[in-house]
Write an enzyme that holds these catalytic residues in place. Structure first.
Site, PDB file in Angstrom:
ATOM      1  N   SER A  12      -1.498   0.952  -2.687  1.00 47.96           N
ATOM      2  CA  SER A  12      -1.369   1.378  -4.123  1.00 47.96           C
ATOM      3  C   SER A  12      -1.899  -0.030  -4.890  1.00 47.96           C
ATOM      4  O   SER A  12      -2.158   0.465  -6.156  1.00 47.96           O
ATOM      5  CB  SER A  12      -0.080   1.964  -4.392  1.00 47.96           C
ATOM      6  OG  SER A  12       0.963   0.881  -4.451  1.00 47.96           O
ATOM      7  N   GLU A 159       2.950  -7.049  -9.807  1.00 46.65           N
ATOM      8  CA  GLU A 159       1.516  -6.768  -9.926  1.00 46.65           C
ATOM      9  C   GLU A 159       1.166  -7.479 -11.242  1.00 46.65           C
ATOM     10  O   GLU A 159       0.103  -7.687 -11.345  1.00 46.65           O
ATOM     11  CB  GLU A 159       1.535  -5.189 -10.395  1.00 46.65           C
ATOM     12  CG  GLU A 159       1.739  -4.253  -9.092  1.00 46.65           C
ATOM     13  CD  GLU A 159       0.301  -4.217  -8.298  1.00 46.65           C
ATOM     14  OE1 GLU A 159      -0.534  -4.609  -8.952  1.00 46.65           O
ATOM     15  OE2 GLU A 159       0.455  -3.621  -7.107  1.00 46.65           O
TER      16      GLU A 159
END
Length: 279
Positions: A12, A159
């Site tokens: 992802s 992230e």
């Protein structure tokens, strides 16, 4: 043009690069195509339907690039999309291709790490809610007691490059405390998200001494080695030139490259792709 096709590695975002790095270390001569769906990450809090849709779009794109074998190096996608892809999407459509995940190979060996027979699983909300690890571990090690803890803020921290900063410590300790409060007998903790190895030093610092912290990279890589040995018909279809290609669904490729290089350990140069336009 490559003879044969590359192994596809999907995540992802950038977390799957921790698995990809281990795979390359054990199988360096193969060609690889890595795809990070950063434009729609994180997956952890999304519904089964949405995660399946996103994952299947990415898998189909990798098939179109010539990948006969795709590894879902993402626990959330493995938990919420893999079974549907294998059982409903691919039969009759992609009979010559295979999609594998990270949950089953991990469940096959995790019981070998514990003495107390009590294991903690740290994962995204989606992975924990799916119950996939509970089912898979019970299949291979029915005697184990498994305790789960969702860590919804860890992937956004990682992230966004905040994982090694002091602000991350609060949330690392918060979720570890919640896990250990479930049972003081836990002696092994599985990092059931490929992002989490970036937090491994902080995780170990907030745990009692002697607790095993298990990442998945080497486990998945070893399982892939075994799979290719058992399936020579697939192994022979894979190209072997040592090439590695990186793609992302976010158009800020320099930002992806910067963070991906930290995860992968060597310089990453990616290209942007919109999988929705090509599926």
């Amino acid at each position: 043009m490559l003879s044969g096709g590359p192994i596809g590695v999907f995540d992802s975002g950038i977390g799957g690069l921790t698995v990809f790095r281990s795979i390359v270390e054990q199988l360096p001569r193969y060609d690889y195509l890595y795809l990070g769906d950063n434009g729609r990450a994180p997956y952890g809090n999304r519904s089964f339907k949405t995660i399946h849709q996103y994952t299947w779009e990415c898998v189909q794109w990798m098939f179109k690039q010539g990948c006969p074998l795709v590894i879902l190096a993402c626990n959330t996608a493995s938990a919420k999309a893999l079974r549907t892809i294998q059982q409903q999407d691919m039969p009759g459509l992609h009979t010559d291709k295979r999609v594998l995940g990270v949950i089953r190979p991990t469940a096959e060996v995790i019981g070998n790490y514990t003495q107390t027979k009590q294991i903690g699983v740290l994962g995204t909300k989606g992975t924990v809610q799916s119950g996939s690890y509970l089912l898979e571990i019970e299949h291979f090690f029915p005697e184990l007691k498994v305790y789960q803890q969702a860590c919804p803020l860890w992937v956004p921290l990682i992230e966004n490059g905040e994982y090694n900063k002091p602000g991350a410590d609060y949330y690392v300790k918060l979720y570890l405390d919640q896990l250990m409060q479930q049972s003081p007998g836990i002696d092994t903790i599985l990092l059931a998200c490929t992002h989490y190895p970036l937090l491994q030093d902080k995780i170990k610092a907030y745990l009692p001494a002697g607790i095993n912290v298990v990442a998945q990279g080497d486990i998945v890589a070893t399982s892939l080695v075994d799979y290719l040995q058992r399936h020579p018909e697939m192994e022979q279809r894979l190209s072997k030139n040592g090439h590695r290609f990186f793609y992302t669904t976010i158009d800020d490729t320099p930002d992806f490259d910067h963070h991906a290089t930290l995860f992968f350990g060597t310089q990453v140069k990616s290209e942007f792709v919109d999988v929705r336009e090509e599926c």
